[in-house]
Design an enzyme around this catalytic site. Structure first.
Site, mmCIF file in Angstrom:
data_model
loop_
_atom_site.group_PDB
_atom_site.id
_atom_site.type_symbol
_atom_site.label_atom_id
_atom_site.label_comp_id
_atom_site.label_asym_id
_atom_site.label_seq_id
_atom_site.Cartn_x
_atom_site.Cartn_y
_atom_site.Cartn_z
ATOM 1 C CG HIS A 17 -1.829 1.176 1.288
ATOM 2 N ND1 HIS A 17 -3.078 1.183 0.718
ATOM 3 C CD2 HIS A 17 -1.662 2.420 1.843
ATOM 4 C CE1 HIS A 17 -3.654 2.355 0.906
ATOM 5 N NE2 HIS A 17 -2.813 3.122 1.598
ATOM 6 C CD GLU A 18 1.638 3.557 3.615
ATOM 7 O OE1 GLU A 18 1.879 4.644 3.042
ATOM 8 O OE2 GLU A 18 0.577 3.341 4.227
ATOM 9 C CG HIS A 21 0.445 6.243 -0.843
ATOM 10 N ND1 HIS A 21 -0.664 6.737 -1.484
ATOM 11 C CD2 HIS A 21 -0.026 5.571 0.248
ATOM 12 C CE1 HIS A 21 -1.753 6.385 -0.826
ATOM 13 N NE2 HIS A 21 -1.394 5.670 0.221
#
Length: 362
Positions: A17-18, A21
């Site tokens: 998920h990170e 980004h």
């Protein structure tokens, strides 16, 4: 090993998920100052190309930080590579990339399931309904029903097997609020009798238990890449639809469904149990948790990607960002809420662990 496997999966989902980004920002040339797994004090860190990669003490998520958030940053405020100075579409991509990364991972895991395990070839049902989970304080727990029990009959009527057995038992429970059902169940090779009285929730019987067919699913080798992709697409659509429906039900019937919300402890416990089963269970678990993480982060709540996206949309409509004081108050209130909710769920789920229940003599 099961617990370690579940923890590794959860950590991997957070990293993915990170990473969404992070790579969405760096790919566009946007400055990034940190990539962290966890919150709070730093346990381990490494500096690489001006970015701090850190493992932190509180394992409740992660974050990517930008120089925009650092008051002591020496980078000029008008630097075109700061996130806040980029056009709204570029910032929107950075915000949405975490959710997209988790959805892509879930789909990839389902494709991997087709390659490694195969294509579902039917369910080999055994008689009865398997109790997959029991909620503390609900009717099922009060009756003595336990996870792993296999319910064979209700009021002397055999349930049969497969999904039809689950549907039959669910209908009997729904139609018997405040009425006692006599269940025959198999537990550790022995037959036990359980008196179960469903609670009356708006005229419908509820017991607070997760029920599923008893048996195992068979798999076969895929006929080709097309069949693997088709099966992955169907499974992905089904899991996503059910996840969204679950969040909608939680929002519209919060009082009735709040007790079903689980935190990280329960998720790890479920993953550890599935890891012992092996086969397709762990693939589905990984895909389901990844989709849940994506949908959760898409909600318009403080600190979540959805909340940031709402700020961005309002900025586009107003032509300028919202006041910093408002944004800060919104984020701080969200932090208190999410941390508080996490702690409540951790305490609740920990108290329901079998080992804790035995320690308490329940």
């Amino acid at each position: 090993m099961g617990v370690l496997t579940a923890l590794a999966i959860l950590a991997g989902l957070i990293v993915v998920h990170e990473a969404g980004h992070f790579f969405a920002a760096t790919w566009q040339g946007i400055r990034v100052s940190g990539f962290s797994v966890g919150f709070g004090p730093v346990l381990l860190e490494r500096q690489r190309r001006g970015v701090q990669f850190a493992l932190r003490a509180i394992p409740l998520g992660g974050f990517v930080s930008f120089p925009d958030d650092d008051e002591e940053s020496t980078i000029p405020a008008d630097d075109p590579d700061l996130l806040r100075n980029r056009p709204i579409p570029q910032r929107a991509l950075v915000i949405a990339a975490g959710v997209l990364a988790n959805l892509l991972l879930a789909w990839s895991v389902l494709v991997a399931q087709g390659l490694v395990v195969g294509i579902p070839a039917g369910f080999s049902a055994t008689p009865g309904v398997l109790v997959a989970g029991v909620q503390s304080g609900q009717a099922a727990a009060a009756s003595g029903l336990r996870p792993g029990d296999r319910i064979l009959s209700a009021d002397g009527v055999n349930l049969g097997g497969g999904q039809s057995a689950v549907a039959q038992l669910v209908e009997r429970v729904k139609g018997a609020p405040d009425q006692t059902l006599q269940l025959q169940a198999e537990r550790a090779g022995q037959t036990v009798t359980i008196a179960l009285t469903p609670a009356d929730v708006s005229g419908i019987g509820r017991i607070g238990a997760q029920l599923q067919p008893s048996g195992s699913e068979a798999f076969r080798r895929a006929k080709g890449p097309g069949e693997i992709l088709s099966q992955a697409n169907r499974d992905f659509a089904s899991l996503t639809r059910r996840t969204v429906e679950g969040f909608v039900t939680l929002a519209t019937h919060f009082g009735e469904t709040a007790g079903q919300v689980s935190g990280p402890v329960k998720i790890v416990e479920m993953g550890a149990s599935l890891a012992k089963q092996g086969g397709s269970s762990l693939f589905l678990y990984t895909a389901l948790i990844s989709i849940n993480l994506a949908v959760l982060n898409a909600l318009p709540l403080p600190l979540l990607d959805g909340g940031q996206f709402v700020f961005l949309m309002l900025e586009g409509l107003r032509g300028k960002p919202l006041p910093e004081k408002f944004q800060l108050a919104f984020m701080q209130s969200g932090f208190v809420f999410l941390v508080g909710l996490s702690l409540v769920l951790i305490v609740k789920d920990t108290s329901q662990l079998a080992a804790v229940q035995q320690l308490l003599g329940r």
